[in-house]
Structures are given as structure tokens and as C-alpha cells.
Motif scaffolding. Structure first.
Motif, PDB file in Angstrom:
ATOM      1  N   CYS A 139       0.836  -1.213   0.000  1.00 33.75           N
ATOM      2  CA  CYS A 139       0.000   0.000   0.000  1.00 33.75           C
ATOM      3  C   CYS A 139       0.870   1.262   0.000  1.00 33.75           C
ATOM      4  O   CYS A 139       1.848   1.347   0.745  1.00 33.75           O
ATOM      5  CB  CYS A 139      -0.891  -0.012   1.245  1.00 33.75           C
ATOM      6  SG  CYS A 139      -1.791   1.526   1.472  1.00 33.75           S
TER       7      CYS A 139
ATOM      8  N   GLY B  21       0.016   4.124   1.005  1.00 38.57           N
ATOM      9  CA  GLY B  21      -0.272   4.965   2.172  1.00 38.57           C
ATOM     10  C   GLY B  21      -0.550   6.408   1.791  1.00 38.57           C
ATOM     11  O   GLY B  21      -1.263   6.677   0.822  1.00 38.57           O
TER      12      GLY B  21
ATOM     13  N   ASP C 116      -4.845   8.212  -5.283  1.00 40.96           N
ATOM     14  CA  ASP C 116      -6.309   8.115  -5.243  1.00 40.96           C
ATOM     15  C   ASP C 116      -6.694   7.235  -4.044  1.00 40.96           C
ATOM     16  O   ASP C 116      -7.137   6.102  -4.183  1.00 40.96           O
ATOM     17  CB  ASP C 116      -6.845   7.515  -6.556  1.00 40.96           C
ATOM     18  CG  ASP C 116      -8.338   7.742  -6.708  1.00 40.96           C
ATOM     19  OD1 ASP C 116      -8.932   8.459  -5.874  1.00 40.96           O
ATOM     20  OD2 ASP C 116      -8.911   7.198  -7.669  1.00 40.96           O
TER      21      ASP C 116
ATOM     22  N   CYS D  71      -7.974   5.216  -0.929  1.00 37.88           N
ATOM     23  CA  CYS D  71      -9.262   4.515  -0.772  1.00 37.88           C
ATOM     24  C   CYS D  71     -10.049   5.035   0.440  1.00 37.88           C
ATOM     25  O   CYS D  71     -11.172   4.599   0.677  1.00 37.88           O
ATOM     26  CB  CYS D  71      -9.055   3.013  -0.682  1.00 37.88           C
ATOM     27  SG  CYS D  71      -7.861   2.507   0.550  1.00 37.88           S
TER      28      CYS D  71
ATOM     29  N   TYR E 295      -9.705  -4.469   1.627  1.00 37.32           N
ATOM     30  CA  TYR E 295      -9.429  -3.769   0.373  1.00 37.32           C
ATOM     31  C   TYR E 295      -7.934  -3.581   0.196  1.00 37.32           C
ATOM     32  O   TYR E 295      -7.247  -3.227   1.160  1.00 37.32           O
ATOM     33  CB  TYR E 295     -10.128  -2.396   0.368  1.00 37.32           C
ATOM     34  CG  TYR E 295      -9.935  -1.655  -0.926  1.00 37.32           C
ATOM     35  CD1 TYR E 295     -10.734  -1.925  -2.026  1.00 37.32           C
ATOM     36  CD2 TYR E 295      -8.909  -0.717  -1.065  1.00 37.32           C
ATOM     37  CE1 TYR E 295     -10.524  -1.269  -3.231  1.00 37.32           C
ATOM     38  CE2 TYR E 295      -8.698  -0.063  -2.268  1.00 37.32           C
ATOM     39  CZ  TYR E 295      -9.514  -0.345  -3.345  1.00 37.32           C
ATOM     40  OH  TYR E 295      -9.306   0.299  -4.539  1.00 37.32           O
TER      41      TYR E 295
ATOM     42  N   CYS F 109      -7.488   0.363  -7.084  1.00 43.03           N
ATOM     43  CA  CYS F 109      -6.363   0.843  -6.273  1.00 43.03           C
ATOM     44  C   CYS F 109      -5.190   1.150  -7.214  1.00 43.03           C
ATOM     45  O   CYS F 109      -4.783   0.295  -8.000  1.00 43.03           O
ATOM     46  CB  CYS F 109      -5.974  -0.235  -5.258  1.00 43.03           C
ATOM     47  SG  CYS F 109      -4.309  -0.057  -4.608  1.00 43.03           S
ATOM     48  N   PRO F 110      -4.625   2.364  -7.145  1.00 45.34           N
ATOM     49  CA  PRO F 110      -3.543   2.725  -8.079  1.00 45.34           C
ATOM     50  C   PRO F 110      -2.326   1.800  -7.986  1.00 45.34           C
ATOM     51  O   PRO F 110      -1.699   1.510  -9.006  1.00 45.34           O
ATOM     52  CB  PRO F 110      -3.159   4.149  -7.642  1.00 45.34           C
ATOM     53  CG  PRO F 110      -4.354   4.684  -6.931  1.00 45.34           C
ATOM     54  CD  PRO F 110      -5.007   3.503  -6.277  1.00 45.34           C
TER      55      PRO F 110
HETATM   56  S1  SF4 Z   1      -6.035   2.831  -2.819  1.00 49.47           S
HETATM   57 FE1  SF4 Z   1      -4.511   1.169  -2.579  1.00 49.47          FE
HETATM   58  S2  SF4 Z   1      -2.476   2.139  -2.405  1.00 49.47           S
HETATM   59 FE2  SF4 Z   1      -4.068   3.727  -2.126  1.00 49.47          FE
HETATM   60  S3  SF4 Z   1      -4.304   3.866   0.103  1.00 49.47           S
HETATM   61 FE3  SF4 Z   1      -5.882   2.414  -0.626  1.00 49.47          FE
HETATM   62  S4  SF4 Z   1      -4.930   0.354  -0.548  1.00 49.47           S
HETATM   63 FE4  SF4 Z   1      -3.271   1.892  -0.328  1.00 49.47          FE
END
Ligand code: SF4
Length: 433
Positions: A19, A21, A26, A28, A108, A127-128
């Protein structure tokens, strides 16, 4: 499945996920509807941490729809999760650890699907970071297997097709589709064409594995002697159909953002436009710029509905310009990107069987998605003079996020194909030309 453990197949794009963070483009924790399971709801409301207890009391609303969907988190005025701190870090995670998060947040972007007696690990491309892993990792589909407890996989929430529900045709057909996508002797569009032809012809024989296998052998022979490649070469191009499908799908995509449609109509309602919407609209804006007629632009004249034929011609010109040089320049250097996308589509969506699609219906939906994405990519490439990794990733991720959870979007694709009179095979395949 001994002692509730199961064999899990994990592709490299899942294993290497990390992730992003607070650096996520974008996040989540912005503009999602976050459901809260009953156990987390109760624990957060009586947390020993006063900050968490206060936030939970102020920002969670009971729904009692089910044990898993017992409440939801109310986003703040900026559509951000109220549990985020000033550095966009999650207060629950920071103060109480991962296990204290609601299930939705723990899970997620992970997804697990049964495939017979085993489970396939996947991730959601909204998720990017997942998008980057799926598209740019040259080994994204290298698998490793391990044995895991079912309860450790998204709290036991596993979708997909367990042994009793896995149709007899599924493994054979999916293997064939994977193999075709990895056939380096064929161009990318030839691979998609051959896959579609096979799925179309296989449809009446889904309950006859011997026939399906026999058809695969004859498809291999027809590809070795160039019969299928010649069929692809002789497919007609139907620019009017492409424009028709593009406009209507695009209208659906920008609905609820309040922006002008390509047909110049504008919905004047007030909508909350998310960061993700803006990311998608920025990609689309490149296409709109590429479509603007220089002469009209100079005269400051706007397109109107009567310009539709004109815009359709410009759309065709734009696609030709991109396909003649700009897209091949990029994809010749990065041949794995589109292959990975289709492999992901086949792997993650499991032929949309849960949505009761037949293999060829699934293929048609996938082809329209591919066509839409490559149209936006053409707009980006023509407007910028090149295609870049950043814009490609932004488009695929924001497109995935807009189409996620939208069964009516899938149905919309099929309605469009019908209304465009494109139910015949030649018509749908012409999107590849
Ligand atoms: S969208 Fe994916 S990379 Fe972005 S904060 Fe959420 S889990 Fe992490």
C-alpha cells in the motif's frame, strides 16, 4: 480442504503489493462508502482509546443490514474518511492496529475467488498500486501456491466458483484464452480476435468437453497455417459503429460528474465529484482536446449536436493517427501491458459467471472495455504527442474505479451493442480494426 485450509494460488501482482499509504494518488479513504461489520462497530464504539471512541461515536451510522454491513462511516465535508489524521494516516490503524479496522478496510484491495477446490488470490484495480503492479510488472502472472486457513482470507469472505459451481467448460476454455493471449507469434489484436471466434463457436458446445478440446486443436492448426490471421485481416472496419459505441459508453462514464457530454448536453444537477472522477476526467480531457477541430477552435465555435458526423470523422482520424504510430511506439517497448490487462480480466472476473454471462457475452463486454480504454489512450497520445506510463496508469485505474460495482454499467454495454445493431460477429470484431 483439510482443517479448513485451502490451496491458494497467488500471482506476483498480489505478492508484491504494498500500500502506498499517504502518497497514494487516489486514496481509498476518500469518497468510498465504507461499511462496518457488527463486531468492529461495537469495539470501536467502546474503544479504550478516547480519540477512536469519540470519532466512532460521531461518525458511524447504524444500518443493521447484515452482520457484515452493520453500519457505515460518514465521510466528512471533503468526502474524506473522518478517521484519517492530518498526515492522511488512519487513526484506527495507528492507535489500535490492523485487527481493529472494519473488515472492509482490512480487506481492500484484496479479493479471493474459489476456482474449484482451490482459491485464487486477486486484487482490485481501482487501487492505483494494484493497477501499477498488474500492468507494469513483467512477471505479474507468475504464480506461487501455498496452503492457508480460509478464515485468514478476507475474514473468510471468498467469492468465485467452488467445485460444485465450476462449470465443466471453465478450466479448458480459460486455459485456451490464457494461452492465446501469450502467443507471441500473433499480434495483440489477432490474439483477441482468435479468442473471440473460439468463444463464439464454443458456445453451443459448453457441455461437451471433448468437442471443446477438439475445437482447440483445430484452432491451433488454423493459426499455424494463417487461416485465422487472414480472417482477421479481411475484417471490415466500421468507423460509424465505433463512434456510436464510444459516445454512448462515454456518456455513461461521465454521468454524475456534471460535465458536458460529447453531444454537448449538460446535466445541471449538482454532484460531488471525487478525486477519482477528476483523474478520469483529466484523461478524457486529452481526448476532447484531440477531437477539437483547429478551425472551429480558432473561430471559438463550439460543437453542437449537428456536428456529430464531423466529430465522428475526427474521432476516426484521431484513432488512425494513434494506431499508425503513437500507440505502437509505446506498446512495442512495453508489450506486456495490454497482455497483462486481458490476463487480469480473464483471471479476476471469472468470465462474469456470477453476473450470469455466457463466455461470448463476457468477451463482448471485455472487448468494449478494451476499445474504450484504447480510445482514451489514443486521445492522450495524440494530444500529448506520446503515451506515458503515468497517464496510462491513471486512465486504467480511474476507469476501473468508475466501473467497479456497476452491474448496470455491464448491462449498458450490451444494450449499446444491440442498439448499434452490432450483435453480428463481424460488427463486434470490427472494434479491433
Ligand atoms: S487505494 Fe490502494 S495504495 Fe491507495 S491507500 Fe488504498 S490500498 Fe493503499
Amino acid at each position: 480442504m483439510l482443517n479448513n485450509s485451502v490451496k491458494v494460488m497467488e500471482p506476483s501482482f498480489v505478492r508484491s503489493f504494498k500500500c502506498a499509504g499517504e502518497t497514494c494518488p487516489d486514496h481509498c479513504c476518500h469518497s468510498w462508502k465504507v461499511t462496518v461489520n457488527k463486531k468492529s462497530y461495537k469495539e470501536l464504539k467502546k474503544s479504550s482509546n478516547i480519540i477512536i471512541r469519540q470519532l466512532a461515536n460521531d461518525n458511524m451510522e447504524l444500518t443493521r443490514t447484515s452482520v457484515e454491513n452493520y453500519a457505515h462511516i460518514k465521510m466528512d465535508d471533503n468526502n474524506n474518511c473522518p478517521f484519517l489524521d492530518e498526515n492522511t494516516l488512519c487513526n484506527i490503524h495507528k492507535n489500535c492496529g490492523h485487527q481493529a479496522l472494519p473488515h472492509t478496510c482490512q480487506e481492500y484491495p484484496r479479493a479471493f475467488n474459489f476456482f474449484g477446490d482451490q482459491v485464487e488470490a486477486s486484487m482490485i484495480m481501482s487501487c492505483p498500486t494494484v493497477t501499477n503492479e498488474v500492468l507494469f510488472n513483467t512477471e505479474a502472472f507468475m504464480f506461487e501456491s501455498s496452503s492457508k486457513l480460509i478464515t485468514d482470507l478476507n475474514n473468510g469472505k471468498i467469492g468465485g466458483l467452488p467445485e460444485d459451481n465450476l462449470p465443466v467448460w471453465f478450466p479448458t476454455i480459460r486455459d485456451f484464452c490464457f494461452n492465446i493471449m501469450l502467443s507471441e507469434g500473433l499480434s495483440f489484436n489477432e490474439r483477441l480476435f482468435i479468442m473471440g471466434m473460439y468463444l463464439k463457436q464454443a458456445e453451443p458446445h459448453l457441455n461437451n468437453p471433448a468437442k471443446l478440446a477438439q475445437m482447440i486443436n483445430s484452432y491451433i492448426s488454423m493459426s499455424e497455417d494463417n487461416t485465422l490471421q487472414n480472417m482477421y485481416k479481411n475484417l471490415p472496419a466500421i468507423p460509424a459503429l465505433k463512434w456510436h459505441i464510444f459516445q454512448h459508453q462515454d456518456n455513461k462514464f461521465v454521468a454524475t460528474t456534471g460535465v458536458k457530454l460529447i453531444t454537448d448536453e449538460k446535466d445541471n444537477k449538482n454532484y460531488t465529484v471525487s478525486n477519482s472522477d477528476l483523474r478520469f476526467l483529466a484523461c478524457r480531457e486529452h481526448l476532447l482536446s484531440a477531437l477539437r477541430d483547429d478551425k472551429d477552435e480558432k473561430n471559438n465555435k463550439k460543437h453542437s449536436k449537428t456536428d456529430d458526423n464531423n466529430t465522428g470523422e475526427m474521432f476516426d482520424k484521431m484513432l488512425a493517427q494513434a494506431n499508425n504510430s503513437l500507440l505502437p511506439e509505446y506498446f512495442d517497448k512495453n508489450p506486456h501491458i495490454l497482455v497483462n490487462y486481458i490476463l487480469y480480466y480473464l483471471y479476476h472476473h471469472q468470465f462474469l459467471l456470477k453476473e450470469h454471462k455466457t463466455p461470448f457475452q463476457f468477451y463482448r463486454i471485455m472487448l468494449v472495455d478494451y476499445f474504450m480504454l484504447t480510445s482514451y489512450l489514443s486521445g492522450i497520445a495524440v494530444n500529448l504527442g506520446e503515451l506515458t506510463d503515468e497517464w496510462l496508469a491513471q486512465l486504467f485505474q480511474s476507469y476501473s474505479r468508475r466501473s467497479q460495482h456497476r452491474i448496470n454499467f455491464i448491462e449498458g454495454i450490451e444494450e449499446q451493442l444491440k442498439s448499434a445493431g452490432s450483435e453480428s460477429d463481424a460488427a463486434i470484431f470490427s472494434l479491433l480494426k
